[in-house]
Enzyme design. Structure first.
Site, PDB file in Angstrom:
ATOM      1  N   GLU A   1       4.360  -7.810  -5.414  1.00  0.00           N
ATOM      2  CA  GLU A   1       4.754  -6.405  -5.290  1.00  0.00           C
ATOM      3  C   GLU A   1       6.210  -6.199  -5.689  1.00  0.00           C
ATOM      4  OE1 GLU A   1       6.041  -5.851  -0.599  1.00  0.00           O
ATOM      5  OE2 GLU A   1       4.017  -5.356  -1.215  1.00  0.00           O
TER       6      GLU A   1
ATOM      7  N   ASN B   1      -8.520   2.084  -2.524  1.00  0.00           N
ATOM      8  CA  ASN B   1      -7.756   2.331  -1.303  1.00  0.00           C
ATOM      9  C   ASN B   1      -7.738   3.821  -0.999  1.00  0.00           C
ATOM     10  OD1 ASN B   1      -7.037  -0.410  -1.163  1.00  0.00           O
ATOM     11  ND2 ASN B   1      -5.255  -0.070  -2.447  1.00  0.00           N
TER      12      ASN B   1
ATOM     13  N   GLN C   1     -10.374  -2.759  -6.759  1.00  0.00           N
ATOM     14  CA  GLN C   1     -10.029  -2.412  -5.380  1.00  0.00           C
ATOM     15  C   GLN C   1      -9.932  -0.895  -5.278  1.00  0.00           C
ATOM     16  OE1 GLN C   1      -6.985  -4.877  -3.568  1.00  0.00           O
ATOM     17  NE2 GLN C   1      -6.036  -3.096  -2.658  1.00  0.00           N
TER      18      GLN C   1
ATOM     19  N   ASP D   1      10.062   1.094   1.777  1.00  0.00           N
ATOM     20  CA  ASP D   1      10.380   2.035   0.707  1.00  0.00           C
ATOM     21  C   ASP D   1      11.849   2.453   0.737  1.00  0.00           C
ATOM     22  OD1 ASP D   1       7.796   1.876  -0.185  1.00  0.00           O
ATOM     23  OD2 ASP D   1       7.189   3.844   0.561  1.00  0.00           O
TER      24      ASP D   1
ATOM     25  N   LYS E   1      -3.592   2.061 -12.087  1.00  0.00           N
ATOM     26  CA  LYS E   1      -3.977   2.847 -10.915  1.00  0.00           C
ATOM     27  C   LYS E   1      -4.549   4.179 -11.378  1.00  0.00           C
ATOM     28  CE  LYS E   1      -0.403   1.236  -7.734  1.00  0.00           C
ATOM     29  NZ  LYS E   1       0.734   1.647  -6.902  1.00  0.00           N
TER      30      LYS E   1
ATOM     31  N   HIS F   1       4.715   3.788  -9.194  1.00  0.00           N
ATOM     32  CA  HIS F   1       4.028   4.956  -8.657  1.00  0.00           C
ATOM     33  C   HIS F   1       4.639   5.360  -7.328  1.00  0.00           C
ATOM     34  CE1 HIS F   1       0.717   6.695  -6.088  1.00  0.00           C
ATOM     35  NE2 HIS F   1       0.817   7.561  -7.080  1.00  0.00           N
TER      36      HIS F   1
ATOM     37  N   HIS G   1       6.234   2.061  -6.200  1.00  0.00           N
ATOM     38  CA  HIS G   1       5.599   0.747  -6.136  1.00  0.00           C
ATOM     39  C   HIS G   1       4.982   0.330  -7.470  1.00  0.00           C
ATOM     40  CE1 HIS G   1       4.656   2.308  -1.847  1.00  0.00           C
ATOM     41  NE2 HIS G   1       5.833   1.712  -1.843  1.00  0.00           N
TER      42      HIS G   1
ATOM     43  N   TYR H   1      -7.208   5.808  -4.288  1.00  0.00           N
ATOM     44  CA  TYR H   1      -6.643   5.004  -5.369  1.00  0.00           C
ATOM     45  C   TYR H   1      -7.703   4.035  -5.864  1.00  0.00           C
ATOM     46  CZ  TYR H   1      -2.180   5.859  -2.862  1.00  0.00           C
ATOM     47  OH  TYR H   1      -1.111   6.393  -2.217  1.00  0.00           O
TER      48      TYR H   1
ATOM     49  N   ARG I   1       6.251   8.227  -0.407  1.00  0.00           N
ATOM     50  CA  ARG I   1       5.801   6.840  -0.533  1.00  0.00           C
ATOM     51  C   ARG I   1       6.124   6.365  -1.942  1.00  0.00           C
ATOM     52  NH1 ARG I   1       1.216   5.036   3.186  1.00  0.00           N
ATOM     53  NH2 ARG I   1       0.894   6.775   4.603  1.00  0.00           N
TER      54      ARG I   1
ATOM     55  N   ARG J   1     -23.721  26.591  -2.161  1.00  0.00           N
ATOM     56  CA  ARG J   1     -23.731  25.522  -1.156  1.00  0.00           C
ATOM     57  C   ARG J   1     -22.383  24.852  -0.996  1.00  0.00           C
ATOM     58  NH1 ARG J   1     -27.957  21.985  -4.072  1.00  0.00           N
ATOM     59  NH2 ARG J   1     -26.684  22.825  -5.743  1.00  0.00           N
TER      60      ARG J   1
END
Length: 183
Positions: free
Chosen positions: A143, A48, A46, A168, A72, A119, A62, A132, A59, A23
């Protein structure tokens, strides 16, 4: 899930084994009891989802400053990414070292980055998607970021970076006297 320690203390790869039959497939994406050795008393606060279209897009890098620092947990849902953790923890034996993992839906890896690690990732297939899980909500005033091309880190990105956001692209290099962040 099978937890594997990376060369960076506290950075893990959790490998899930999908159940595959005629399947399709079923995969447990998250299990707090199986991840308890790395989560400890933390809770997921959280979740994301990101989609990045262009191959080579980058990206990061951070992180969030304490008291809003976060663990994370990152999983690739579609495509392929080269995911990077950078150890920025004050006093860490691997301070300013990085570790990368290729994440795909097929390899089913969950990359676990503790507080104090930056990251970033680079897209290796078009329209790649990441999920995430964060142990702290996002706080814009907390941040932080490090330049993806900081010579002190010397990250070997697999492709020439493209499509960096203005944010960035403007992250600073680490100051020569940077002693790390205390998670």
């Amino acid at each position: 899930m099978k937890l594997q320690q990376t060369p960076l203390p506290g950075v893990f790869v959790a490998e899930s084994i999908p159940h595959v039959d005629q399947r399709g497939a079923f995969l447990r994406c998250f299990c707090d009891s199986e991840l308890a050795p790395v989560l400890g008393s933390r809770r997921i606060r959280q979740i994301n989802h990101s989609r990045t279209s262009r191959v080579g897009a980058l990206r990061g890098l951070h992180y969030q400053f304490p008291p809003h620092a976060e663990m994370k947990l990152i999983r690739c849902l579609k495509g392929k990414v080269w995911d990077v953790a950078v150890d920025l923890r004050c006093g860490s034996p691997t301070f300013l070292q990085w570790h990368a993992e290729e994440l795909t839906p097929d390899n089913a890896k969950l990359f676990v980055l503790p507080e104090g690690c930056a990251h970033g990732f680079q897209v290796l297939e078009p329209d790649s998607e990441l999920l995430y899980l964060h142990t702290a909500p996002y706080h814009p005033k907390a941040e932080g970021g490090v330049a993806w091309n900081d010579p002190r880190l010397a990250i070997s990105w697999p492709l020439p970076p493209v499509d960096l956001s203005q944010r960035d692209n403007n992250h600073p290099w680490l100051a020569l006297n940077f002693e790390g962040i205390t998670p």
